[in-house]
Enzyme design. Structure first.
Site, PDB file in Angstrom:
ATOM      1  CB  CYS A 147      -2.796   5.774   2.939  1.00 38.30           C
ATOM      2  SG  CYS A 147      -3.836   5.062   4.210  1.00 38.30           S
ATOM      3  CD  GLU A 152      -2.670   1.272   2.453  1.00 41.65           C
ATOM      4  OE1 GLU A 152      -3.145   0.282   3.038  1.00 41.65           O
ATOM      5  OE2 GLU A 152      -2.741   2.423   2.878  1.00 41.65           O
TER       6      GLU A 152
HETATM    7  P1  NDP Z   1       9.310   4.015   3.807  1.00 43.13           P
HETATM    8  O1  NDP Z   1       8.916   3.241   2.620  1.00 43.13           O
HETATM    9  O2  NDP Z   1      10.679   4.498   3.898  1.00 43.13           O
HETATM   10  O3  NDP Z   1       9.029   3.188   5.129  1.00 43.13           O
HETATM   11  C1  NDP Z   1       7.868   2.423   5.344  1.00 43.13           C
HETATM   12  C2  NDP Z   1       8.202   1.212   6.175  1.00 43.13           C
HETATM   13  O4  NDP Z   1       9.091   0.363   5.442  1.00 43.13           O
HETATM   14  C3  NDP Z   1       8.942   1.545   7.446  1.00 43.13           C
HETATM   15  O5  NDP Z   1       8.533   0.653   8.448  1.00 43.13           O
HETATM   16  C4  NDP Z   1      10.373   1.318   7.065  1.00 43.13           C
HETATM   17  O6  NDP Z   1      11.201   1.081   8.154  1.00 43.13           O
HETATM   18  C5  NDP Z   1      10.259   0.093   6.198  1.00 43.13           C
HETATM   19  N1  NDP Z   1      11.341  -0.128   5.282  1.00 43.13           N
HETATM   20  C6  NDP Z   1      12.119   0.784   4.654  1.00 43.13           C
HETATM   21  N2  NDP Z   1      13.016   0.169   3.852  1.00 43.13           N
HETATM   22  C7  NDP Z   1      12.777  -1.167   3.978  1.00 43.13           C
HETATM   23  C8  NDP Z   1      13.381  -2.337   3.406  1.00 43.13           C
HETATM   24  N3  NDP Z   1      14.376  -2.246   2.556  1.00 43.13           N
HETATM   25  N4  NDP Z   1      12.918  -3.548   3.771  1.00 43.13           N
HETATM   26  C9  NDP Z   1      11.903  -3.666   4.632  1.00 43.13           C
HETATM   27  N5  NDP Z   1      11.310  -2.587   5.212  1.00 43.13           N
HETATM   28  C10 NDP Z   1      11.735  -1.356   4.877  1.00 43.13           C
HETATM   29  O7  NDP Z   1       8.295   5.171   3.917  1.00 43.13           O
HETATM   30  P2  NDP Z   1       8.239   6.333   5.001  1.00 43.13           P
HETATM   31  O8  NDP Z   1       7.477   5.859   6.161  1.00 43.13           O
HETATM   32  O9  NDP Z   1       9.561   6.925   5.256  1.00 43.13           O
HETATM   33  O10 NDP Z   1       7.380   7.362   4.203  1.00 43.13           O
HETATM   34  C11 NDP Z   1       7.946   7.960   3.060  1.00 43.13           C
HETATM   35  C12 NDP Z   1       6.870   8.291   2.047  1.00 43.13           C
HETATM   36  O11 NDP Z   1       6.043   7.172   1.784  1.00 43.13           O
HETATM   37  C13 NDP Z   1       5.900   9.335   2.488  1.00 43.13           C
HETATM   38  O12 NDP Z   1       6.408  10.596   2.325  1.00 43.13           O
HETATM   39  C14 NDP Z   1       4.750   9.059   1.574  1.00 43.13           C
HETATM   40  O13 NDP Z   1       4.925   9.651   0.332  1.00 43.13           O
HETATM   41  C15 NDP Z   1       4.756   7.584   1.439  1.00 43.13           C
HETATM   42  N6  NDP Z   1       3.771   6.950   2.329  1.00 43.13           N
HETATM   43  C16 NDP Z   1       2.600   6.581   1.794  1.00 43.13           C
HETATM   44  C17 NDP Z   1       1.635   6.015   2.584  1.00 43.13           C
HETATM   45  C18 NDP Z   1       0.372   5.574   1.977  1.00 43.13           C
HETATM   46  O14 NDP Z   1      -0.290   4.741   2.550  1.00 43.13           O
HETATM   47  N7  NDP Z   1      -0.068   6.103   0.882  1.00 43.13           N
HETATM   48  C19 NDP Z   1       1.813   5.804   4.011  1.00 43.13           C
HETATM   49  C20 NDP Z   1       3.090   6.264   4.483  1.00 43.13           C
HETATM   50  C21 NDP Z   1       4.030   6.765   3.660  1.00 43.13           C
HETATM   51  P3  NDP Z   1      12.090   2.256   8.789  1.00 43.13           P
HETATM   52  O15 NDP Z   1      11.173   3.326   9.197  1.00 43.13           O
HETATM   53  O16 NDP Z   1      12.751   1.580   9.919  1.00 43.13           O
HETATM   54  O17 NDP Z   1      13.023   2.680   7.688  1.00 43.13           O
END
Ligand code: NDP
Length: 680
Positions: A296, A257
């Site tokens: 989201c 998502e």
């Molecule tokens: P990320 O994709 O960086 O992180 C989301 C989750 O994935 C976190 O728990 C993160 O852990 C984890 N993660 C990151 N890299 C990996 C990997 N290689 N393997 C497994 N898990 C991983 O998104 P952010 O939360 O930083 O948000 C950034 C952008 O994402 C926002 O600005 C927005 O644009 C979008 N977003 C969209 C959403 C939606 O539902 N539409 C919801 C939230 C964000 P960790 O935090 O420890 O790095």
């Protein structure tokens, strides 16, 4: 110095050896907690989930799992103040926190209720009716859902540290799948606080929940074809996960998502003086400002008829000007902070990219007036409204994950539908209209691109839960860019975590396998009437074969007069003779069913407490006067209710005539006392 956040792995709390990095309060920049990249052994966590958590969970029936979810929610409710205080530090104000914290607990309650009402008190779900596969009836098939011997790895975004975890955990838990929760680092201190309370409650079966904080190294490396990964976050991380060899060729089910460019469409019928106009403007502003737009489901694309663009833009500007931005715990603040200064930078970058094809009509991405906090140290941002140039591409591609929306114009309904589709699949879309033709055309046009569609008008506005509120009973998730997941959606979300299999075999084999009496399998006719048996004595297949009874013309006349159902087929010989289906007077279907009850019932007080309905009633062959009917009633499914002294018995009822033709089939639903062996 603040404590380093701990993970919960293999039944104990794991403290990293290093001091980790600070996590800043979104309002003040002060350190709330510290987080380390050195986590516990992920392979061991996966093993523990599979070997301990899964078997423990799958010992329980759906109802037992559902009861645990309810008790956990009740337990967590007792610590709301603690969670609220931490939530403010993420930048969420009271309104935002209610969505996350109370919304999360509400999701547990809702899944608990759905689990108890809509799933059997067993470990297998039947899917659809029996499929007859042979003339003789000895070869049939039944689709069933079973629990996978795997693990659900849930990688969550920063924006909903409580709800985001629970919306994925609840359906997985009900499905019998243990969870490994991986919260986003930035707000993980709140998730840790909630998991601590869940673990200390002692309610969760051992291994059914583990928590991985800080590190995600190797998270997918140990997963296989029985495992599910549910991811919420950025499209970039989503793409990375999609490319993982265990997903590409290892059979891991992945639901992503990521960015969803949700739209809200103002119908072409709405004029500035209509109540729908105000509803539209209010809704857009609410969706821009709740959680400072870090949602989201927020409205990113404001689709309005060209003729209304000016009026809508002006009304939005007026309302946005009244939004008070500031410290999340200040009750006068309407919009709190973004989660971090880094996140604010990301949003500013996205706004810059959007401005290549859109004009800024409200707000300044670099500056904002702030109440009760320091604008320099907190991650505050003004709401930003943009207006797209005709044909602009960026608003359909770039998600600014903050209080940012873009007004886009359309000229025809078909164009509005086409613009909505340019989001390439969204979690939710809304339409504000009071015209039913517009509603039909738009909704049927946009539905294939959406997981959920809200139609708002003056009639439902007061009670509507709004564009941005996912509800546990409705599908959350969406097609295409929205990732194809089915988080929540009531029992649909549970089934999404299970395996559907078509089982082929003889009726007796299917009865033995499913614990549900299958048409065509053995019936047991004994000396004791099954209505004299309590649940401890009753067995699947116990059967009553009734005596015969003639249905006379006097019966039909009496029933017609008594009930007032004097439909011609039961009363007017000439007209009934002309009816191509009947060719003469026939008995009322309800008369047949009523007579059948008289044939199978055992009247004296006993363990059968009530008849609470019938399911799947079908009248198959007309019953003419002087036909002779009898009924066969067989115990089909026995569902003891937890915390009650009775349970449900579903009986298979078949009424046949003198030629052996089935004239009516249905399920009779009764409540039956448990008896001494099954109390509790
Ligand atoms: P990320 O994709 O960086 O992180 C989301 C989750 O994935 C976190 O728990 C993160 O852990 C984890 N993660 C990151 N890299 C990996 C990997 N290689 N393997 C497994 N898990 C991983 O998104 P952010 O939360 O930083 O948000 C950034 C952008 O994402 C926002 O600005 C927005 O644009 C979008 N977003 C969209 C959403 C939606 O539902 N539409 C919801 C939230 C964000 P960790 O935090 O420890 O790095």
């Amino acid at each position: 110095m603040s404590e380093v956040l701990e993970s919960y792995a293999q039944g104990s709390w794991f403290a990293p050896a290093d001091e980790g990095a600070p996590l800043a309060d979104a309002n003040t920049g002060e350190t709330v907690a510290r987080i380390s990249k050195n986590g516990p052994d992920v392979a061991a966590m996966v093993g523990y989930a599979r070997e301990v958590g899964g078997p423990e969970l799958r010992k329980l029936t759906f109802h037992q799992r559902a009861n645990i979810l309810k008790e956990v929610a009740k337990h967590l409710m007792g610590y709301k103040d603690e969670f609220y205080a931490l939530s403010y530090r993420t930048g969420a104000n009271k309104r935002d926190t209610m969505v996350d914290v109370d919304g999360g607990f509400g999701t547990l309650f809702s899944f608990s209720s759905k689990g108890r009402r809509e799933l059997p008190n067993s470990t297998v779900i039947l899917d659809g009716p029996l499929e007859p596969l042979s003339k003789g009836g000895t070869f049939v098939a039944q689709h069933v859902y079973t629990s996978r011997p795997g693990v659900a790895v849930q990688i969550n975004a920063f924006n909903f540290p409580v709800w985001g975890m629970l919306e994925k955990l609840a359906p997985a838990f009900l499905a019998g799948l243990p969870s490994i929760v991986k919260p986003a680092g930035q707000t993980s201190y709140l998730t840790v606080a909630v998991v601590k309370r869940m673990v200390e409650s002692g309610l969760m079966p051992e291994g059914s929940i583990q928590l991985l904080v800080g590190s995600h190294r190797g998270l997918l490396d140990n997963l296989g074809p029985q495992d599910i990964v549910g991811f919420t976050g950025s499209a970039a991380t989503g793409a990375l996960l999609r490319d993982h060899p265990n997903v590409v060729s290892g059979g891991v089910q992945l639901n992503v998502e990521a960015d969803s460019l949700n739209c809200s469409i103002l119908g072409p019928d709405v004029k500035a003086e209509d109540p729908e106009f105000d509803l539209y403007v209010k809704q857009v502003v609410a969706e821009m400002t709740v959680k400072a737009g870090q949602k989201c489901t927020a409205i990113r694309r404001v689709l309005v008829p060209s003729s209304m663009a000016e009026a809508v833009t002006e009304a939005l500007k007026d309302r946005l000007a009244k939004v008070v931005v500031g410290a999340a715990d200040n009750p006068d603040v309407r919009m709190g902070a973004l989660v971090s200064l880094d996140q604010r930078e990301e949003v500013r970058k996205a706004v810059k990219a959007l401005r290549t094809s859109s004009e800024l009509v409200f707000g300044d991405p670099e500056q904002v007036e702030v109440l009760g906090a320091d604008a320099e140290t907190g991650a505050f941002m003004s709401p930003i409204l943009l207006r797209a140039e005709p044909g602009a591409k960026e608003p359909h591609d770039i998600e600014a994950f903050g209080p940012v929306s873009t007004v886009i114009t359309y000229d025809t309904v078909a164009e509005a539908v086409e613009l909505a589709a340019r989001g390439q699949g969204s979690l939710v879309g809304s339409l504000v209209t009071n015209d039913e033709d517009v509603a039909r055309e738009v909704v049927l046009g946009v539905a294939p691109w959406h997981g959920r569609v809200l139609v708002l008008n003056r009639d439902d506005a007061k009670e509507s839960t709004g564009h941005g509120s996912p509800l546990p009973v409705l599908v959350h998730g969406g097609p295409g860019r929205a990732g194809g997941g089915e988080e929540m959606g009531g029992v649909r979300g549970v089934k999404h975590h299970m395996q559907r299999t078509a089982i082929q075999g003889s009726p007796d084999m299917l009865t033995a396998i499913t614990g549900h009496w299958t048409t065509g399998s053995r019936r047991s006719v004994g000396d004791v009437h099954p209505f004299r048996k309590d649940l401890s004595q009753l067995r699947i297949g116990d059967t009553i074969e009734s005596v015969e009874r003639a249905v006379t013309r006097a019966d039909i006349d009496h029933f017609a007069e008594f009930t007032g159902d004097t439909f011609y087929a039961h009363t007017d010989e000439e007209a009934a003779a002309a009816n191509p289906l009947f060719g003469g007077i026939v008995a009322h279907g309800y008369l047949v069913v009523s007579l059948a009850a008289g044939l199978f019932v055992d009247p004296a007080p006993g363990p059968v407490l009530a008849n609470f309905g019938v399911d799947n009633l079908r009248f198959l062959t007309p019953v003419k006067e002087d036909a002779v009917i009898k009924v066969t009633l067989t115990a089909k499914q026995i569902t003891p209710r937890t915390n009650a002294e009775y349970g449900e018995v579903r009986w298979d009822a078949v009424v046949t005539d003198q030629d052996g033709e089935a004239v009516a089939t249905y399920d009779v639903l009764t409540l039956v006392a448990k008896g001494t062996e099954q109390q509790g």
